[in-house]
Design a protein around this motif. Structure first.
Motif, short mmCIF file in Angstrom:
data_model
loop_
_atom_site.label_atom_id
_atom_site.label_comp_id
_atom_site.label_asym_id
_atom_site.label_seq_id
_atom_site.Cartn_x
_atom_site.Cartn_y
_atom_site.Cartn_z
N LEU A 1 16.46 6.03 -45.78
CA LEU A 1 17.02 7.01 -46.70
C LEU A 1 18.54 6.89 -46.68
O LEU A 1 19.09 6.07 -45.92
CB LEU A 1 16.60 8.43 -46.28
CG LEU A 1 15.08 8.70 -46.24
CD1 LEU A 1 14.81 10.03 -45.53
CD2 LEU A 1 14.49 8.73 -47.65
N GLU A 2 19.18 7.68 -47.52
CA GLU A 2 20.64 7.63 -47.50
C GLU A 2 21.17 8.07 -46.14
O GLU A 2 20.61 8.95 -45.48
CB GLU A 2 21.20 8.57 -48.58
CG GLU A 2 20.87 8.11 -50.00
CD GLU A 2 21.47 9.06 -51.02
OE1 GLU A 2 22.15 10.02 -50.62
OE2 GLU A 2 21.25 8.82 -52.22
N LYS A 3 22.26 7.40 -45.70
CA LYS A 3 22.84 7.75 -44.41
C LYS A 3 23.43 9.17 -44.48
O LYS A 3 23.79 9.66 -45.52
CB LYS A 3 23.92 6.75 -44.04
CG LYS A 3 23.39 5.35 -43.77
CD LYS A 3 24.49 4.41 -43.35
CE LYS A 3 23.95 3.02 -43.05
NZ LYS A 3 25.02 2.09 -42.62
N GLY A 4 23.50 9.79 -43.32
CA GLY A 4 24.01 11.16 -43.25
C GLY A 4 22.93 12.08 -42.78
O GLY A 4 22.02 11.68 -42.04
N SER A 5 22.96 13.31 -43.20
CA SER A 5 21.98 14.29 -42.76
C SER A 5 20.74 14.23 -43.66
O SER A 5 20.84 14.17 -44.87
CB SER A 5 22.59 15.70 -42.83
OG SER A 5 21.65 16.65 -42.39
N VAL A 6 19.58 14.26 -43.00
CA VAL A 6 18.29 14.24 -43.71
C VAL A 6 17.60 15.56 -43.42
O VAL A 6 17.53 16.01 -42.27
CB VAL A 6 17.42 13.06 -43.25
CG1 VAL A 6 16.04 13.13 -43.92
CG2 VAL A 6 18.09 11.73 -43.57
N THR A 7 17.09 16.18 -44.47
CA THR A 7 16.42 17.47 -44.34
C THR A 7 14.94 17.32 -44.66
O THR A 7 14.56 16.77 -45.70
CB THR A 7 17.02 18.50 -45.31
OG1 THR A 7 18.42 18.59 -45.06
CG2 THR A 7 16.39 19.87 -45.10
#
Length: 822
Positions: free
Chosen positions: A94-100
């Protein structure tokens, strides 16, 4: 590395209001009194990660996961859990960073998943987060009692854990599927082999019948060549004998003609001398009445002698003709000599040809109409016929057709066309008791004058017709005819009988002439007187004439007798020729007038000679009889079935190849399964050994009950310091828990996860062992996150951060606990 940031819980189980729990790096502990809702935090993790069964989340139905209210608090409308994950390292696709990750469920149990705010399916959640070792049923989440369950498991259940983490379930499925296919194909192979064996058995029986049929064909071919060779030899011998007889006849006839000419010359000379004698007598007639009478007597005597000789010649010629006609009176369709032995048996009357008499003008028509039936043997009863058949077979004499009088019935009478001469049966003579047989053979065939009349009658009448010339028209319309070479009984008998009759008439005439001459001789002898003296010259001339006449008459008689002998020889040779012609015609009648045999094809057989061939014929017939019943259809059936058998055999081969392929696949799957399991087993075992040593300072191992069988159970053996190696089942309670803890941690280490959640996993540990576990957690939390739910003071105080859970008014609440400085 992937890291938990926080979990937000709202309306889930005992949490009505939104509660947020952050997870800094390291070792976090959630604590609180029993019943406050600590474990519900673990359930929230499992819920949001996709655990499907509500029972494993400690709820009767899915709707029970929604806060149901209390005396002070109203029920929530839904439950919602949000999990925030740091994906800076990009472990998730998924896109990097925070995943919810979010999951929401209402009271009706309708559940919705969201990923970064977008609605997704549960399977999408499972697929994405399983790549990072995050799974609701994974070994990174240890629920209450999991450690104790390891202790309580049997060997097969413990081995099942290794199966699960190794991923051999995929190979088990493939193997089971292949085994099912193998069972099916093995059944097919079994059935096919049974059918193949049955077909093989049929083929062997049919092959035996085929071999016998081939042997029969070979023997029949050999017998045919032997018989053909015998026919050729017999026919060739008949032809040579016939040529020899014809040559002798030609020579005898030539000699007879020569003698005839000599006799005629003698007759001419005698006539001349007699005329001279008459002239001499005329000169002496006067006064010489006695001499004239004597001369007349001499002449009359000569005539009487000549006529008597002619009568004798005619008698011999008649005898010759009678002998020939006696031979000619029989049919060419006579019974084979070998079968004449049957004529002496009781109840046997004889061949049809021997039981009938046929006028000469109808002989050809009767022969054609009767055909092969003329050789049939008439007997009184069927029993006699059967007895004769057995006699012929037993003595190997030959074959014959029998007509029993008690069974043979004539065909139904038909209308005889007025143009026809008669039914053939009406043209022959026989005893009345043979009527049924004769009507059966001849009663349905009409005799007509010629083929044109037969054609005319055939337009309106469907009957069988035969002409006087031997042409045959069947009721079906088939016509057989042409030039018919008459047998010895069908020759020009009218001419022969005419010659005999002519000779008899001539003899009667000659006898009358002799009577007349005898009367004349008697008269002359009565008036004859003694001679008077004649002149010397007249007497000398008379004596000379008498001497010459006597000499010529003696010579003529000698030539005549020779000619009689020749005529007798010619008659005998004619009879021999008739026999040979009959034999030759019999060969042709049996095997066809146009029998064509190439002696070059049977040269080797012909060179053996008739005697050797007859011996071989007997042996060959015996060999054919020894074969018994021959199934000639087996030749075609074997070839047809052989093709089917080969096709089926090829089909069985393909099935066996398919079975071998499946077995090979099973072996390959088993090989991969073994390698995958062994790799997991070795990895977990090494981790277990390392962790157990770190926890206790002792030694431990994992081992299969049967090292040679991948399907046997697994033993967990441990050796605490100062003790011998024992199975986990033989350890004390604390030792079992610590060993089980080491095993669980070994599983986690084999399949690393970004975080681990332990729900009172230390419950069964004493203080000393708890400290050991805490030490291990502290060490490993440097690399991964640990969330431990516990109320063990020894564990709680060692946590990097502590969150408390309390129950107020039936609702759980979370608060942070500030740790005192060490």
């Amino acid at each position: 590395m992937l890291r938990l940031e926080k979990i937000v819980i709202q309306g889930f189980k005992s949490f009505k209001k939104k509660a947020s729990i952050p997870f800094p790096t390291g070792f976090s502990c959630i604590t609180g009194p029993n019943g406050a809702g600590k474990t519900n935090v673990l359930d929230a993790f499992c819920f949001v990660l996709g655990k499907k069964s509500s029972r494993t989340l400690r709820a009767r139905v899915s709707g029970d996961l929604v806060f149901h209210g209390s005396k002070q608090k109203s029920a929530a409308d839904f439950a919602n859990v949000m999990l925030y994950i740091d994906n800076t390292g990009g472990e998730l696709p998924l896109e990097k960073g925070s995943v919810t990750i979010g999951r929401r469920i209402n009271k009706k149990g309708v559940s919705t998943y969201r990923l970064n705010g977008r609605v997704v399916t549960r399977q999408q959640i499972l697929d994405i987060f399983s790549k990072a070792g995050m799974h609701p049923d994974g070994h990174n989440i240890i629920q209450q009692g999991d450690v104790n369950r390891v202790v309580e498991m049997d060997a097969m259940e413990r081995k099942g854990i290794i199966d699960e983490i190794s991923g051999i379930a995929e190979y088990d499925d493939k193997k089971n599927k292949a085994m099912k296919e193998l069972a099916k194909i093995a059944e097919k192979v079994k059935e096919a082999e049974i059918v193949l064996n049955e077909k093989q058995s049929v083929m062997e029986r049919l092959r035996n019948d085929r071999d016998i049929a081939l042997k029969y064909q070979e023997l029949q071919g050999k017998l045919e060549k032997i018989r053909t060779s015998l026919i050729w030899l017999e026919k060739n011998d008949s032809q040579n004998c016939l040529k020899d007889v014809n040559k002798k006849l030609k020579e005898k006839n030539k000699e007879s003609e020569k003698l005839g000419k000599e006799i005629k010359e003698f007759d001419d000379k005698i006539d001349e001398l007699e005329r001279n004698q008459e002239k001499l007598a005329a000169k002496l007639r006067k006064g010489q009445e006695e001499i004239e009478a004597a001369k007349t007597i001499a002449r009359v005597e000569g005539e009487i002698e000549i006529k008597r000789e002619r009568i004798e010649l005619n008698k011999r010629e008649i005898e010759r003709i009678e002998a020939m006609t006696e031979r000619m009176s029989s049919f060419s369709n006579t019974l084979h000599p070998n079968l004449k032995v049957l004529m002496d048996r009781k109840g046997v009357f004889g061949a049809v040809s021997d039981l009938i008499k046929v006028p000469s003008q109808y002989k050809v028509a009767v022969e054609i109409a009767g055909g092969g039936r003329l050789k049939d043997i008439v007997v009184d009863t069927t029993e006699t016929a059967v007895s004769c058949v057995k006699f012929l077979r037993k003595n190997r004499i030959g074959r014959a057709r029998f007509l029993p009088l008690d069974k043979i019935k004539p065909y139904g009478s038909k209308f005889l066309p007025k143009e026809a001469i008669d039914w053939v049966g009406g043209l022959i003579k026989y005893e009345p008791k043979y009527r049924n047989v004769m009507d059966f053979i001849f009663g349905s065939t009409a005799c007509v004058s010629d083929i044109d009349l037969a054609k005319t009658i055939g337009r309106t009448h469907k009957i069988r017709m035969v002409t006087l010339d031997g042409d045959l028209m069947e009721a079906s319309g088939a016509v057989t005819g042409g030039y018919y070479k008459k047998g010895p009984g069908a020759g020009d008998s009218s001419k022969i009988f005419g010659d005999a009759k002519k000779n008899e008439l001539e003899n009667v005439k000659l006898r009358k002439e002799i009577e007349r001459l005898m009367a004349e001789l008697s008269r002359l002898q009565g008036i004859a007187r003694p001679k008077k003296k004649h002149s010397v010259n007249a007497e000398r001339d008379e004596a000379r004439l008498d001497s010459n006449l006597r000499y010529l008459r003696d010579k003529r008689k000698e030539a005549y007798e020779k000619r009689l002998v020749l005529q007798s020889d010619i008659g005998r040779l004619n009879v021999d020729r008739a026999k040979m012609e009959a034999k030759f015609d019999n060969i042709n009648s049996q095997f066809g007038d146009d029998l064509k045999i190439d002696p070059n094809e049977i040269k080797d057989y012909i060179n053996l000679g008739a005697a050797v061939l007859r011996l071989r014929q007997k042996k060959t017939i015996t060999a054919i009889q020894e074969l018994g019943l021959v199934n000639m259809k087996a030749l075609q059936d074997f070839n047809n079935l052989m093709g089917e058998f080969e096709d089926f055999k090829e089909k069985v081969g393909r099935i066996i190849e398919e079975k071998d392929s499946i077995e090979k696949t099973i072996a390959e799957v088993e090989g991969k399964r073994t390698r995958v399991f062994t790799k997991a087993m070795d990895g977990v075992s090494a981790n277990f050994k390392e962790i157990y040593k770190e926890l206790t300072g002792g030694d431990a191992e994992l081992a299969l009950v049967d090292p040679k069988s991948l399907d046997s159970g697994m033993l967990i053996n441990a050796q605490p310091p100062g003790k011998r190696l024992k199975s986990i089942d033989s350890l004390s309670g604390g030792e079992k828990s610590l060993t089980a803890f080491a095993f669980v941690f070994a599983l986690q280490k084999h399949r690393p996860s970004p975080f681990y959640i332990l729900d009172e996993a230390d419950a069964a540990l004493d203080k000393e062992n708890t400290l050991r576990v805490v030490k291990l957690l502290k060490k490993q939390s440097k690399d991964v996150q640990f969330v431990v739910i516990s109320h063990n003071d020894s564990l709680v105080k060692e946590a990097d951060q502590i969150f408390g859970v309390s129950m107020e008014g039936g609702e759980s609440k979370v608060f942070g606990v500030k740790l005192p400085p060490n």
